[in-house]
Design a protein around this motif. Sequence first.
Motif, PDB file in Angstrom:
ATOM      1  N   LYS A 113      -0.073 -12.935  -5.848  1.00 21.35           N
ATOM      2  CA  LYS A 113      -0.224 -11.900  -4.805  1.00 21.35           C
ATOM      3  C   LYS A 113       0.707 -12.148  -3.619  1.00 21.35           C
ATOM      4  O   LYS A 113       1.297 -11.212  -3.085  1.00 21.35           O
ATOM      5  CB  LYS A 113      -1.687 -11.825  -4.366  1.00 21.35           C
ATOM      6  N   GLU A 114       0.851 -13.411  -3.219  1.00 21.93           N
ATOM      7  CA  GLU A 114       1.748 -13.690  -2.091  1.00 21.93           C
ATOM      8  C   GLU A 114       3.205 -13.449  -2.466  1.00 21.93           C
ATOM      9  O   GLU A 114       3.999 -12.984  -1.644  1.00 21.93           O
ATOM     10  CB  GLU A 114       1.564 -15.128  -1.600  1.00 21.93           C
ATOM     11  N   LEU A 115       3.575 -13.737  -3.703  1.00 13.72           N
ATOM     12  CA  LEU A 115       4.939 -13.458  -4.154  1.00 13.72           C
ATOM     13  C   LEU A 115       5.242 -11.968  -4.092  1.00 13.72           C
ATOM     14  O   LEU A 115       6.343 -11.558  -3.708  1.00 13.72           O
ATOM     15  CB  LEU A 115       5.145 -13.973  -5.583  1.00 13.72           C
ATOM     16  N   VAL A 116       4.274 -11.153  -4.472  1.00 12.40           N
ATOM     17  CA  VAL A 116       4.459  -9.698  -4.399  1.00 12.40           C
ATOM     18  C   VAL A 116       4.627  -9.266  -2.946  1.00 12.40           C
ATOM     19  O   VAL A 116       5.502  -8.442  -2.620  1.00 12.40           O
ATOM     20  CB  VAL A 116       3.270  -8.971  -5.047  1.00 12.40           C
ATOM     21  N   ALA A 117       3.796  -9.810  -2.057  1.00 13.68           N
ATOM     22  CA  ALA A 117       3.901  -9.458  -0.635  1.00 13.68           C
ATOM     23  C   ALA A 117       5.266  -9.836  -0.083  1.00 13.68           C
ATOM     24  O   ALA A 117       5.897  -9.058   0.654  1.00 13.68           O
ATOM     25  CB  ALA A 117       2.791 -10.152   0.151  1.00 13.68           C
ATOM     26  N   LYS A 118       5.758 -11.024  -0.434  1.00 15.58           N
ATOM     27  CA  LYS A 118       7.086 -11.454   0.026  1.00 15.58           C
ATOM     28  C   LYS A 118       8.175 -10.545  -0.511  1.00 15.58           C
ATOM     29  O   LYS A 118       9.132 -10.202   0.194  1.00 15.58           O
ATOM     30  CB  LYS A 118       7.350 -12.893  -0.424  1.00 15.58           C
ATOM     31  N   ALA A 119       8.040 -10.150  -1.779  1.00 14.64           N
ATOM     32  CA  ALA A 119       9.044  -9.271  -2.383  1.00 14.64           C
ATOM     33  C   ALA A 119       9.092  -7.926  -1.676  1.00 14.64           C
ATOM     34  O   ALA A 119      10.174  -7.389  -1.414  1.00 14.64           O
ATOM     35  CB  ALA A 119       8.741  -9.087  -3.873  1.00 14.64           C
ATOM     36  N   ILE A 120       7.937  -7.366  -1.344  1.00 15.50           N
ATOM     37  CA  ILE A 120       7.900  -6.088  -0.629  1.00 15.50           C
ATOM     38  C   ILE A 120       8.584  -6.241   0.722  1.00 15.50           C
ATOM     39  O   ILE A 120       9.396  -5.397   1.130  1.00 15.50           O
ATOM     40  CB  ILE A 120       6.445  -5.608  -0.463  1.00 15.50           C
ATOM     41  N   HIS A 121       8.260  -7.317   1.436  1.00 12.92           N
ATOM     42  CA  HIS A 121       8.884  -7.548   2.746  1.00 12.92           C
ATOM     43  C   HIS A 121      10.397  -7.711   2.618  1.00 12.92           C
ATOM     44  O   HIS A 121      11.167  -7.113   3.378  1.00 12.92           O
ATOM     45  CB  HIS A 121       8.277  -8.793   3.393  1.00 12.92           C
ATOM     46  N   ASN A 122      10.835  -8.527   1.653  1.00 12.97           N
ATOM     47  CA  ASN A 122      12.257  -8.821   1.513  1.00 12.97           C
ATOM     48  C   ASN A 122      13.075  -7.633   1.018  1.00 12.97           C
ATOM     49  O   ASN A 122      14.299  -7.613   1.177  1.00 12.97           O
ATOM     50  CB  ASN A 122      12.457 -10.011   0.575  1.00 12.97           C
ATOM     51  N   GLN A 123      12.409  -6.638   0.435  1.00 15.00           N
ATOM     52  CA  GLN A 123      13.104  -5.428  -0.003  1.00 15.00           C
ATOM     53  C   GLN A 123      13.048  -4.332   1.064  1.00 15.00           C
ATOM     54  O   GLN A 123      13.672  -3.292   0.903  1.00 15.00           O
ATOM     55  CB  GLN A 123      12.456  -4.898  -1.291  1.00 15.00           C
ATOM     56  N   SER A 124      12.314  -4.564   2.142  1.00 15.20           N
ATOM     57  CA  SER A 124      12.084  -3.520   3.141  1.00 15.20           C
ATOM     58  C   SER A 124      13.098  -3.608   4.280  1.00 15.20           C
ATOM     59  O   SER A 124      13.882  -4.561   4.378  1.00 15.20           O
ATOM     60  CB  SER A 124      10.664  -3.645   3.715  1.00 15.20           C
ATOM     61  N   ARG A 125      13.035  -2.623   5.175  1.00 17.74           N
ATOM     62  CA  ARG A 125      13.921  -2.626   6.341  1.00 17.74           C
ATOM     63  C   ARG A 125      13.521  -3.705   7.343  1.00 17.74           C
ATOM     64  O   ARG A 125      14.245  -3.979   8.300  1.00 17.74           O
ATOM     65  CB  ARG A 125      13.887  -1.258   7.025  1.00 17.74           C
ATOM     66  N   ARG A 126      12.353  -4.309   7.150  1.00 14.24           N
ATOM     67  CA  ARG A 126      11.880  -5.371   8.045  1.00 14.24           C
ATOM     68  C   ARG A 126      12.301  -6.754   7.573  1.00 14.24           C
ATOM     69  O   ARG A 126      11.846  -7.764   8.105  1.00 14.24           O
ATOM     70  CB  ARG A 126      10.349  -5.315   8.155  1.00 14.24           C
ATOM     71  N   GLY A 173       7.761  -7.193  12.153  1.00 16.28           N
ATOM     72  CA  GLY A 173       7.831  -7.705  10.793  1.00 16.28           C
ATOM     73  C   GLY A 173       6.625  -7.325   9.960  1.00 16.28           C
ATOM     74  O   GLY A 173       6.080  -6.229  10.091  1.00 16.28           O
ATOM     75  N   THR A 174       6.209  -8.248   9.100  1.00 18.47           N
ATOM     76  CA  THR A 174       5.125  -7.995   8.147  1.00 18.47           C
ATOM     77  C   THR A 174       4.064  -9.083   8.268  1.00 18.47           C
ATOM     78  O   THR A 174       4.396 -10.265   8.401  1.00 18.47           O
ATOM     79  CB  THR A 174       5.667  -7.986   6.698  1.00 18.47           C
ATOM     80  N   VAL A 175       2.808  -8.679   8.215  1.00 21.08           N
ATOM     81  CA  VAL A 175       1.686  -9.625   8.182  1.00 21.08           C
ATOM     82  C   VAL A 175       1.035  -9.535   6.810  1.00 21.08           C
ATOM     83  O   VAL A 175       0.696  -8.441   6.345  1.00 21.08           O
ATOM     84  CB  VAL A 175       0.649  -9.325   9.283  1.00 21.08           C
ATOM     85  N   PHE A 176       0.872 -10.694   6.176  1.00 26.78           N
ATOM     86  CA  PHE A 176       0.187 -10.761   4.885  1.00 26.78           C
ATOM     87  C   PHE A 176      -1.184 -11.370   5.093  1.00 26.78           C
ATOM     88  O   PHE A 176      -1.316 -12.546   5.460  1.00 26.78           O
ATOM     89  CB  PHE A 176       0.997 -11.601   3.893  1.00 26.78           C
ATOM     90  N   LEU A 177      -2.230 -10.567   4.903  1.00 28.69           N
ATOM     91  CA  LEU A 177      -3.610 -10.996   5.076  1.00 28.69           C
ATOM     92  C   LEU A 177      -4.170 -11.407   3.712  1.00 28.69           C
ATOM     93  O   LEU A 177      -4.671 -10.578   2.950  1.00 28.69           O
ATOM     94  CB  LEU A 177      -4.444  -9.870   5.688  1.00 28.69           C
ATOM     95  N   ASP A 178      -4.048 -12.685   3.409  1.00 31.69           N
ATOM     96  CA  ASP A 178      -4.531 -13.172   2.117  1.00 31.69           C
ATOM     97  C   ASP A 178      -6.037 -13.391   2.183  1.00 31.69           C
ATOM     98  O   ASP A 178      -6.581 -13.819   3.201  1.00 31.69           O
ATOM     99  CB  ASP A 178      -3.826 -14.492   1.774  1.00 31.69           C
ATOM    100  N   ASP A 179      -6.724 -13.081   1.079  1.00 30.51           N
ATOM    101  CA  ASP A 179      -8.191 -13.197   1.016  1.00 30.51           C
ATOM    102  C   ASP A 179      -8.861 -12.432   2.150  1.00 30.51           C
ATOM    103  O   ASP A 179      -9.728 -12.955   2.861  1.00 30.51           O
ATOM    104  CB  ASP A 179      -8.624 -14.667   1.058  1.00 30.51           C
ATOM    105  N   ILE A 180      -8.458 -11.181   2.324  1.00 33.93           N
ATOM    106  CA  ILE A 180      -9.002 -10.363   3.411  1.00 33.93           C
ATOM    107  C   ILE A 180     -10.513 -10.192   3.279  1.00 33.93           C
ATOM    108  O   ILE A 180     -11.212  -9.930   4.260  1.00 33.93           O
ATOM    109  CB  ILE A 180      -8.300  -8.989   3.472  1.00 33.93           C
TER     110      ILE A 180
END
Length: 274
Positions: A113-126, A173-180
Amino acid sequence: LGQVRAIDPEAEVVMISALDDFQTAVSAMRGGALDYILKPFDIEYVRAVVHRVAQKRKLSTEVRYLRQALNRYQPFEQMVGRSQPMRDVFDLIARFADSDGTVLIQGESGTGKELVAKAIHNQSRRRRNPFVVINCGAIPSTLMESELFGHRKGAFTGAVSDGVGKLEVANSGTVFLDDIDSLSVEMQAKLLRTIQEKEFERLGTHRVVKADIRFIAATNQDLGAMILENRFRQDLYYRINVLPIRLPPLRPRKADLPLLLNHFLARHTRKVGH
């Protein structure tokens, strides 16, 4: 020519003029003109130029499409897989990256799940701005508010100096809330307000901090069941579940096993130097 290029940098422009001036022609070509045709012109030559422009645009469109397809299906970050379930995940990552909508990633522990979140961030304008991970399950509930929003000196026992919260660090930037799902219902309400209003206040102050943040949340729990048990707010669920991604476990991805074995073998080989 300059005005046309300013409106559409990809527009193909052919200049036609009665001015037989070398410097003007050179200036036009440097400015992005595909050709400089003098009057009176040969209609067959003009047809050939237009045909060349059409072919060039067709090739450019095909190259753009192929690049998008390649980016969409190549492994993101350290994710490995060519099975259809993983292709579907890569497709969603590519589609969701350009949006600022909140993403909810659901899947079993260890599915990435964290890898997916990082990928979304790294592909985004942020991508050039912070990617801040908040492990909601690892932070005591008594410290969570200060961890997220920050605090002023003296706001609570032990606050001997001002503290900047992770949301403020993540601004732009982006905040990743793991285990929300680990957040208390009280903190869920405060987080909901931040997501809705795009602002928050530090503990012990009334100064409003604007929050230009993209939120990505993750859970391995059934949030629907938690809502029925009054352990998760329904309004927060709807707010974070704008762009959903469900990660498949390895069980239906047996075709990815050889790729994963090679990946871990290569990584281990690099680590031990053999």
